[in-house]
Design a protein around this motif. Sequence first.
Motif, PDB file in Angstrom:
ATOM      1  N   LEU A   1       0.966  -1.328   0.249  1.00  0.00           N
ATOM      2  CA  LEU A   1      -0.025   0.137   0.002  1.00  0.00           C
ATOM      3  C   LEU A   1       1.033   1.174   0.237  1.00  0.00           C
ATOM      4  O   LEU A   1       0.571   2.339  -0.618  1.00  0.00           O
ATOM      5  CB  LEU A   1      -0.846  -0.123   1.046  1.00  0.00           C
TER       6      LEU A   1
ATOM      7  N   GLY B   1       0.133   2.085  -3.515  1.00  0.00           N
ATOM      8  CA  GLY B   1      -1.266   2.548  -2.988  1.00  0.00           C
ATOM      9  C   GLY B   1      -1.593   4.152  -3.416  1.00  0.00           C
ATOM     10  O   GLY B   1      -0.612   4.764  -3.746  1.00  0.00           O
TER      11      GLY B   1
ATOM     12  N   ARG C   1      -5.526   5.124   2.110  1.00  0.00           N
ATOM     13  CA  ARG C   1      -4.626   4.929   1.106  1.00  0.00           C
ATOM     14  C   ARG C   1      -5.287   3.217   0.750  1.00  0.00           C
ATOM     15  O   ARG C   1      -5.569   2.447   1.420  1.00  0.00           O
ATOM     16  CB  ARG C   1      -3.248   4.456   1.656  1.00  0.00           C
ATOM     17  N   TYR C   2      -5.670   3.413  -0.910  1.00  0.00           N
ATOM     18  CA  TYR C   2      -6.119   1.898  -1.113  1.00  0.00           C
ATOM     19  C   TYR C   2      -5.337   1.337  -2.358  1.00  0.00           C
ATOM     20  O   TYR C   2      -4.351   2.284  -3.011  1.00  0.00           O
ATOM     21  CB  TYR C   2      -7.348   2.270  -1.649  1.00  0.00           C
ATOM     22  N   ARG C   3      -5.512   0.160  -2.552  1.00  0.00           N
ATOM     23  CA  ARG C   3      -4.615  -0.685  -3.884  1.00  0.00           C
ATOM     24  C   ARG C   3      -5.550  -0.126  -4.932  1.00  0.00           C
ATOM     25  O   ARG C   3      -6.682  -0.708  -5.021  1.00  0.00           O
ATOM     26  CB  ARG C   3      -4.519  -1.893  -3.539  1.00  0.00           C
TER      27      ARG C   3
ATOM     28  N   PHE D   1      -7.535  -1.701   1.640  1.00  0.00           N
ATOM     29  CA  PHE D   1      -7.172  -0.171   2.129  1.00  0.00           C
ATOM     30  C   PHE D   1      -6.991  -0.245   3.366  1.00  0.00           C
ATOM     31  O   PHE D   1      -7.020  -1.196   4.126  1.00  0.00           O
ATOM     32  CB  PHE D   1      -8.583   0.495   1.693  1.00  0.00           C
TER      33      PHE D   1
END
Length: 161
Positions: free
Chosen positions: A32, A36, A103-105, A112
Motif C-alpha cells: 500500500l 497505493g 490509502r487503497y490499492r 485499504f
Amino acid sequence: MQREFLIGIALVLAALVALSSAVGEFRTGISLIRDGISTTGVVVDVIYRKRGYSGGTWPGKRVVATSLTVEFRTEDGKLHRFSQARTGPVLWVGDPGQKVAIRYRPSDPSVFEVRAVTRTDRAFILFVFGLLGVVGGGALMFFSSGGRAQGIITLERDYYG
C-alpha cells in the motif's frame, strides 16, 4: 512432560501465529505504501466495543473500535464502501461523517487502510509480541527440560489440592 514445558510450547506456537500475521500485515502495508493511492474518505459507521478513559482522551471518549465502514472515491470516480472487521482492537478512527485519510490499492480498492491505523503499525506490534512469545516460550522450554523451571508456573490447586 512438565507443565512449564507444555506452556512453553503453547506460547511459542501462539507467537508463531502472531509472527505469521505480522508478515502478512507488513507485506500488505508495504504494498500500500509502494503502490497505493491516497485519498480522503468519510467514516460511515464505527462499532465501538468500549468507552472509557485511555491515555490522552477525555473520559467517555470512544477509544476502541472493532468494525469500521468507510466510503471513498477512487481515481476513476467510482464510489466504494468497505468495512473492516477486526478481531483485535482498532484505535479510535473517527465518528460517522468525519473525513479520514485513506490509502487503497488501485487494482483492488477493497484493500485499504485508514491512515490513523496503518497495517505496518499493526505488523510491528504483532512482531514485537510474537518475538517476546518465542523468546519467553523458548526460555521456558529450555529451563524446564533441565528441571530448572519447576514451580515457576503454579496453579491454585497446587496449594489447595
